[in-house]
Enzyme design. Sequence first.
Site, PDB file in Angstrom:
ATOM      1  CB  VAL A 132     -18.610  -8.532 -10.443  1.00 55.19           C
ATOM      2  CG1 VAL A 132     -18.002  -8.160 -11.784  1.00 55.19           C
ATOM      3  CG2 VAL A 132     -19.913  -7.774 -10.240  1.00 55.19           C
ATOM      4  CG  PHE A 133     -17.173 -14.402 -12.524  1.00 54.44           C
ATOM      5  CD1 PHE A 133     -17.197 -14.541 -11.139  1.00 54.44           C
ATOM      6  CD2 PHE A 133     -17.777 -15.385 -13.274  1.00 54.44           C
ATOM      7  CE1 PHE A 133     -17.805 -15.614 -10.526  1.00 54.44           C
ATOM      8  CE2 PHE A 133     -18.379 -16.475 -12.674  1.00 54.44           C
ATOM      9  CZ  PHE A 133     -18.395 -16.598 -11.297  1.00 54.44           C
ATOM     10  CB  THR A 149     -19.350 -21.614 -11.155  1.00 50.82           C
ATOM     11  OG1 THR A 149     -19.025 -20.226 -11.261  1.00 50.82           O
ATOM     12  CG2 THR A 149     -19.110 -22.283 -12.505  1.00 50.82           C
ATOM     13  N   PRO A 150     -21.009 -20.302  -8.718  1.00 50.04           N
ATOM     14  CG  PRO A 150     -21.163 -18.001  -8.324  1.00 50.04           C
ATOM     15  CD  PRO A 150     -20.704 -18.999  -9.341  1.00 50.04           C
ATOM     16  CE1 TYR A 186      -4.268  -1.394  -0.038  1.00 50.06           C
ATOM     17  CE2 TYR A 186      -3.230  -3.048   1.352  1.00 50.06           C
ATOM     18  CZ  TYR A 186      -4.282  -2.643   0.549  1.00 50.06           C
ATOM     19  OH  TYR A 186      -5.342  -3.491   0.323  1.00 50.06           O
ATOM     20  N   GLY A 206     -24.798 -17.548 -17.848  1.00 53.54           N
ATOM     21  CA  GLY A 206     -23.521 -18.046 -18.315  1.00 53.54           C
ATOM     22  C   GLY A 206     -22.752 -18.768 -17.227  1.00 53.54           C
ATOM     23  CB  SER A 262     -17.120 -20.047  -8.336  1.00 52.81           C
ATOM     24  OG  SER A 262     -17.312 -18.660  -8.465  1.00 52.81           O
ATOM     25  CD  GLU A 295      -6.147  -6.376   1.640  1.00 56.03           C
ATOM     26  OE1 GLU A 295      -6.861  -5.644   0.934  1.00 56.03           O
ATOM     27  OE2 GLU A 295      -4.927  -6.175   1.825  1.00 56.03           O
ATOM     28  NE  ARG A 308      -6.990 -13.767 -16.110  1.00 58.84           N
ATOM     29  CZ  ARG A 308      -5.759 -13.255 -16.233  1.00 58.84           C
ATOM     30  NH1 ARG A 308      -4.984 -13.157 -15.155  1.00 58.84           N
ATOM     31  NH2 ARG A 308      -5.302 -12.864 -17.394  1.00 58.84           N
ATOM     32  CD  GLN A 309      -9.130 -13.720  -8.571  1.00 56.96           C
ATOM     33  OE1 GLN A 309      -9.527 -13.027  -9.505  1.00 56.96           O
ATOM     34  NE2 GLN A 309      -7.886 -13.659  -8.129  1.00 56.96           N
TER      35      GLN A 309
END
Length: 407
Positions: A393-394, A284-285, A98, A280, A209, A140, A206-207
């Site tokens: 939101v992806f 997944t979640p 930061y 779409g 679910s 965090e 990348r993330q």
Amino acid sequence: MLTEQSAATVRATLPAVGAAIGEITGQFYDRLFADRPELLRDLFNRGNQAAGTQRQALAGSIAAFAGHLLDHPDSRPDAMLARIAHKHASLGVTRDQYALVHRHLFAAIVDVLGEAVTPQVAEAWDEVYWLMANALAATEERLTAEQDALAAGTWRPWEVVTRHDDTPEVAVLRLRPADGRLAAPFRAGQYVSVRVELPDGARQIRQYSLTGAFEGDERTIAVKRVPGGPGPDGEVSGHLHARTRAGDLLDLSAPYGDLVLDHTSGADGRPAPVLLASAGIGCTPVVAMLGELAETAYQGRVTVVHGDRTPATHPLRALHTELTGRLADAEAHFWYKEPTAGPGALTGRVDLKAVPVAPGTRAYLCGPLPFMRAVREQLLEQGVAPADIHYEVFGPDLWLASADAAA
């Protein structure tokens, strides 16, 4: 909260800063990556940087945070901060970064606004920045401590146990820990970060679910191939589709994410009605949430809504249907752009006008922003409270900072 003097200065300068925030964040990222190119290579999503969506999200979050401090001086926008903190924790962001961001962000502010940045203005916005940065860093650190990620590190090796192509665009990967340690527990709706090394040496993240396997050590993700050609868009999904097979190893983070089911009862003491809306790969979640509801034999009313191009492109369609059928009081409504036949299949865009929405419904949305905006508006029209509409939101959250999303 802001000091009285800083609040007055921020209020007076917020219109000018807000008008220039897009240019400021653009210059910020240029400065940051010139100083630390490894951050673009190994931390930031190169596709989002190329598209400009990450700088839009940063600009919106800063403006929204400052506006909240002025309009609600006795509170913080905790929902916004939590969403950002979960993403940062999954990426391994640390408190010391930061200070680096602060240096380049404030240099960009001075470059763009010039002489308007007096010592008083700089001090006021410095206060805004560190209120936001310290709140994020504290959250965090708490999240990573809960996952034992401070001691164990952000990344663990996981082995791909099986891979199958659920649709031509979606590959389902079942994984297990490759280091002999137990898998961290997770809640339905959460995600993991996946880090891969690309042919150019970049380690992009990348993330994805988690879609199932709540017990034991195996976890499942569904990866949609994002078209983008040879450019940065979709480079990780394309890599996973083209190269990942059973026996391969992937680096995964612990599970994070704040889109999780609220299991408290409704005002009448009975299980609250739940609506799960997706489009779409956003299913997944939702599928994970359906799995949790089925595992706990949920007795409340559950309404499942999904929009897609065709049944053949609907990810996890069989599981979506099967889990809905396992619930005591549930109904699925699937809309497809192309006309199709079958139970519960509808043609066109998702339209909730003909779908009964019970009073006290808690709604969970995941999909493209236009889809979620439309569904949220329809839910509000049917009397669902804004506080009971949750979303995921992806990618960069361009909705997070908008006034209507927080209303």
